[in-house]
Design an enzyme around this catalytic site. Structure first.
Site, PDB file in Angstrom:
ATOM      1  N   HIS A 316      39.514  40.355  33.903  1.00 33.66           N
ATOM      2  CA  HIS A 316      38.959  41.240  34.310  1.00 33.66           C
ATOM      3  C   HIS A 316      36.907  40.681  33.506  1.00 33.66           C
ATOM      4  CE1 HIS A 316      35.990  43.732  37.459  1.00 33.66           C
ATOM      5  NE2 HIS A 316      36.739  43.647  38.107  1.00 33.66           N
ATOM      6  N   ASP A 373      43.969  42.363  42.544  1.00 34.21           N
ATOM      7  CA  ASP A 373      44.610  42.177  42.786  1.00 34.21           C
ATOM      8  C   ASP A 373      46.264  41.269  42.790  1.00 34.21           C
ATOM      9  OD1 ASP A 373      42.704  40.788  44.718  1.00 34.21           O
ATOM     10  OD2 ASP A 373      41.627  39.869  42.775  1.00 34.21           O
TER      11      ASP A 373
HETATM   12  N1  CMC Z   1      44.883  33.539  31.723  1.00 34.51           N
HETATM   13  C1  CMC Z   1      44.644  32.773  31.167  1.00 34.51           C
HETATM   14  N2  CMC Z   1      43.338  33.403  30.351  1.00 34.51           N
HETATM   15  C2  CMC Z   1      42.210  34.044  30.491  1.00 34.51           C
HETATM   16  C3  CMC Z   1      42.791  34.487  32.212  1.00 34.51           C
HETATM   17  C4  CMC Z   1      43.361  34.217  32.966  1.00 34.51           C
HETATM   18  N3  CMC Z   1      43.735  35.040  33.469  1.00 34.51           N
HETATM   19  N4  CMC Z   1      41.389  35.584  31.958  1.00 34.51           N
HETATM   20  C5  CMC Z   1      40.536  35.195  31.516  1.00 34.51           C
HETATM   21  N5  CMC Z   1      41.659  34.774  30.449  1.00 34.51           N
HETATM   22  C6  CMC Z   1      40.879  34.409  28.807  1.00 34.51           C
HETATM   23  C7  CMC Z   1      39.518  33.148  29.563  1.00 34.51           C
HETATM   24  O1  CMC Z   1      39.965  31.742  28.933  1.00 34.51           O
HETATM   25  C8  CMC Z   1      39.199  32.742  27.651  1.00 34.51           C
HETATM   26  O2  CMC Z   1      39.884  32.598  26.947  1.00 34.51           O
HETATM   27  P1  CMC Z   1      38.477  32.511  24.723  1.00 34.51           P
HETATM   28  O3  CMC Z   1      38.170  33.618  25.162  1.00 34.51           O
HETATM   29  O4  CMC Z   1      39.940  31.835  24.958  1.00 34.51           O
HETATM   30  O5  CMC Z   1      37.682  31.201  25.765  1.00 34.51           O
HETATM   31  C9  CMC Z   1      39.295  35.055  28.205  1.00 34.51           C
HETATM   32  O6  CMC Z   1      39.857  35.169  29.212  1.00 34.51           O
HETATM   33  C10 CMC Z   1      37.810  35.161  28.425  1.00 34.51           C
HETATM   34  O7  CMC Z   1      37.683  34.861  29.111  1.00 34.51           O
HETATM   35  P2  CMC Z   1      36.215  34.604  30.867  1.00 34.51           P
HETATM   36  O8  CMC Z   1      36.799  33.398  31.668  1.00 34.51           O
HETATM   37  O9  CMC Z   1      35.393  34.323  29.622  1.00 34.51           O
HETATM   38  O10 CMC Z   1      36.299  36.312  30.902  1.00 34.51           O
HETATM   39  P3  CMC Z   1      35.599  36.108  32.499  1.00 34.51           P
HETATM   40  O11 CMC Z   1      34.998  37.923  32.261  1.00 34.51           O
HETATM   41  O12 CMC Z   1      34.240  35.044  32.892  1.00 34.51           O
HETATM   42  O13 CMC Z   1      36.073  35.967  34.211  1.00 34.51           O
HETATM   43  C11 CMC Z   1      37.930  36.327  35.218  1.00 34.51           C
HETATM   44  C12 CMC Z   1      36.761  37.027  34.649  1.00 34.51           C
HETATM   45  C13 CMC Z   1      38.519  37.866  36.399  1.00 34.51           C
HETATM   46  C14 CMC Z   1      37.065  35.822  36.678  1.00 34.51           C
HETATM   47  C15 CMC Z   1      38.901  35.880  35.370  1.00 34.51           C
HETATM   48  O14 CMC Z   1      39.670  37.013  34.131  1.00 34.51           O
HETATM   49  C16 CMC Z   1      39.681  35.102  35.894  1.00 34.51           C
HETATM   50  O15 CMC Z   1      39.043  34.035  35.962  1.00 34.51           O
HETATM   51  N6  CMC Z   1      40.906  36.096  35.740  1.00 34.51           N
HETATM   52  C17 CMC Z   1      41.885  35.469  36.971  1.00 34.51           C
HETATM   53  C18 CMC Z   1      40.951  35.267  38.631  1.00 34.51           C
HETATM   54  C19 CMC Z   1      41.401  36.987  39.132  1.00 34.51           C
HETATM   55  O16 CMC Z   1      42.286  37.626  38.721  1.00 34.51           O
HETATM   56  N7  CMC Z   1      40.614  37.233  40.051  1.00 34.51           N
HETATM   57  C20 CMC Z   1      39.788  38.220  40.137  1.00 34.51           C
HETATM   58  C21 CMC Z   1      39.601  39.744  39.394  1.00 34.51           C
HETATM   59  S1  CMC Z   1      39.781  40.949  39.973  1.00 34.51           S
HETATM   60  C22 CMC Z   1      39.119  41.330  41.740  1.00 34.51           C
HETATM   61  C23 CMC Z   1      37.777  40.896  42.135  1.00 34.51           C
HETATM   62  O17 CMC Z   1      36.554  40.344  41.295  1.00 34.51           O
HETATM   63  O18 CMC Z   1      37.413  39.897  43.006  1.00 34.51           O
END
Ligand code: CMC
Length: 438
Positions: A316, A373
């Site tokens: 998140h 989710d």
């Molecule tokens: N699986 C594997 N690696 C992950 C995941 C995941 N679900 N989420 C984040 N990471 C890694 C990412 O690759 C990065 O790694 P590194 O630092 O080595 O490059 C690190 O964790 C930080 O992640 P980020 O993508 O920079 O974080 P963000 O704040 O930009 O993204 C997020 C947040 C929710 C989009 C992301 O965690 C994600 O894509 N999760 C899966 C999709 C998901 O479940 N979305 C629902 C979110 S909650 C409800 C809503 O918002 O509607």
């Protein structure tokens, strides 16, 4: 730009000093009621000639707001000061919707009045029912939802004159009609006759009945199913400046009506990184199940930087600990499946995945925990809601939050059109080349 320092962490929130090219500038600090602190950079460009760069708005507050508070380190979420745990335990969804929009919990008279409006507005214009016939078969329900909500503005044009005039009525109309649109879109996709809302049923019971009642097979509304649905909708009702809410505010800031702004929010919510994650989680769990429950393969894929696969339902932007909504949903999921006597292999897979991920260094180091989710789809499945409707359910829940945020923005006397800056990194100015010389 060399040093940026907040001079003191005292509650009085003194100004911050920013030093740019050896010259110091004083910038005001805005302090929130729960100790949020923000450096107000609105005069920075004018004072220094510098803008700020923050891709994905990871550390940019676009507004002040008194609706929802979220502490990502501690895993705290509250609406209008009330803890989410208490609201989910003690309220029904429409009470929370009222709280978000009007700023206080409804007293019995206000509650009955709101219920009355929801009943009064629960039908959609019969002509709108024909809209459903013109979508190709298997159209995503989120497309239909956004189109239908946008179309409502043509049936209720009163907002064009004064967006805030009788917003209480428009809000009730939208909350009631979105439920009818969602249930009708499902019935249409199944080729089943429509079931109209009934004045004797509660908001959630009505929805379930409109979804599942058939002339040849009456639907028994199960109180536990109604309770679970109320809880899910409450947990989704607002989440401060997330992607879809920011979209609603941004579109609203240009001066368009509430229906069009909400329709834009629905489209933003659809994305698999946002609300679409609930559908993506179940699709992922089904794939793992079909693949012989090979958890390790999918955990390894999620960790592999050369692979775009992510563990849906994990991570998140703000929560760096357990998502408090995820905790409540997990418990509700266990309870509902037990009461309904449903055994879902996907629940076992979800539990195993969670256990493995929470003990894996990759996820631990990055503070990746299950989010809202991760388990919600399993409850929706138990309620009989098809996977392609999961994000529609999220939209039903999020609607009061979108309305409250849109209202707050419209009422803000200092409100401005949303318009981020950029840092241009393209070609510098160059002479035009005529076609014959290219
Ligand atoms: N699986 C594997 N690696 C992950 C995941 C995941 N679900 N989420 C984040 N990471 C890694 C990412 O690759 C990065 O790694 P590194 O630092 O080595 O490059 C690190 O964790 C930080 O992640 P980020 O993508 O920079 O974080 P963000 O704040 O930009 O993204 C997020 C947040 C929710 C989009 C992301 O965690 C994600 O894509 N999760 C899966 C999709 C998901 O479940 N979305 C629902 C979110 S909650 C409800 C809503 O918002 O509607």
């Amino acid at each position: 730009m060399s040093i940026m320092s907040i001079m003191s962490k005292e509650k009085s929130c003194p100004d911050a000093t920013l030093t740019v090219e050896g010259k110091s500038y004083s910038l005001p600090v805005v302090c929130g009621t729960e100790n949020d602190r923000a450096i107000d950079i609105s005069t920075l460009l004018q004072q220094t000639g510098y803008t700020t760069l923050d891709p994905g708005y990871k550390n940019t507050a676009s507004c002040t707001s008194d609706i929802t508070f979220l502490d990502g380190k501690e895993g705290i979420l509250s609406y209008r000061g009330y803890a989410i745990e208490e609201l989910a335990e003690k309220c029904v969804f429409i009470e929370v919707a009222y709280l978000l929009i009007h700023g206080h919990l409804p007293n019995p008279t206000e509650y009955e009045h709101f219920r009355g409006l929801l009943n009064q507005f629960s039908l959609i214009h019969e002509d709108m029912i024909h809209f459903f016939d013109h979508f190709p078969p298997n159209s995503p329900p989120m497309t239909m939802l956004s189109v239908m909500v946008n179309s409502l503005s043509t049936y209720y044009p009163e907002m064009s004159d004064d967006p805030l005039k009788r917003l209480d009525l428009t809000a009730a109309r939208l909350i009631s009609k979105i439920r009818t649109i969602a249930a009708f879109s499902y019935k249409k996709s199944m080729g089943h006759p429509l079931v109209y809302p009934s004045p004797d049923r509660s908001y959630c019971a009505n929805f379930l009945n409109m979804m599942f009642d058939k002339p040849v097979q009456p639907y028994m509304v199960h109180p536990e199913a109604v309770a679970a649905l109320n809880k899910l909708l409450i947990l989704h009702a607002d989440h401060e400046q997330n992607c879809s809410t920011s979209t609603v505010r941004l579109v609203g800031s240009a001066g368009v009506n509430l229906y069009a702004s909400i329709s834009a929010g629905i489209n933003a919510l659809w994305g698999p990184l946002h609300g679409g994650a609930n559908e993506a989680v179940v699709t992922m769990l089904e794939t793992i199940h079909r693949d012989g429950d090979n958890f390790k393969k999918y955990i390894d894929m999620a960790k592999d930087k050369s692979n775009s696969f992510k563990l849906s339902g994990f991570g998140h932007r703000v929560y760096k600990t357990f998502d408090p909504r995820g905790k409540i949903i997990k418990e509700a999921c266990d309870d509902l499946l037990e009461v309904l006597n449903v055994s879902d292999p996907l629940l076992d897979i979800a539990r195993r995945l969670e256990e493995i991920a929470l003990n894996d260094q990759y996820f631990v180091e990055r503070n990746l925990f299950p989010n809202v989710d991760f388990y919600s789809g399993i409850i929706y499945r138990a309620l009989g809601i098809p996977t392609n409707m999961f994000t529609v359910m999220f939209a039903l829940g999020r609607l009061p939050g979108w309305i409250a945020q849109w209202k707050e923005q419209q009422e803000d006397p200092d409100g401005k059109i949303g318009r981020p800056r950029q840092v241009y990194i393209g070609e510098p100015s160059r002479p035009f080349v005529p076609m014959s010389e290219r």
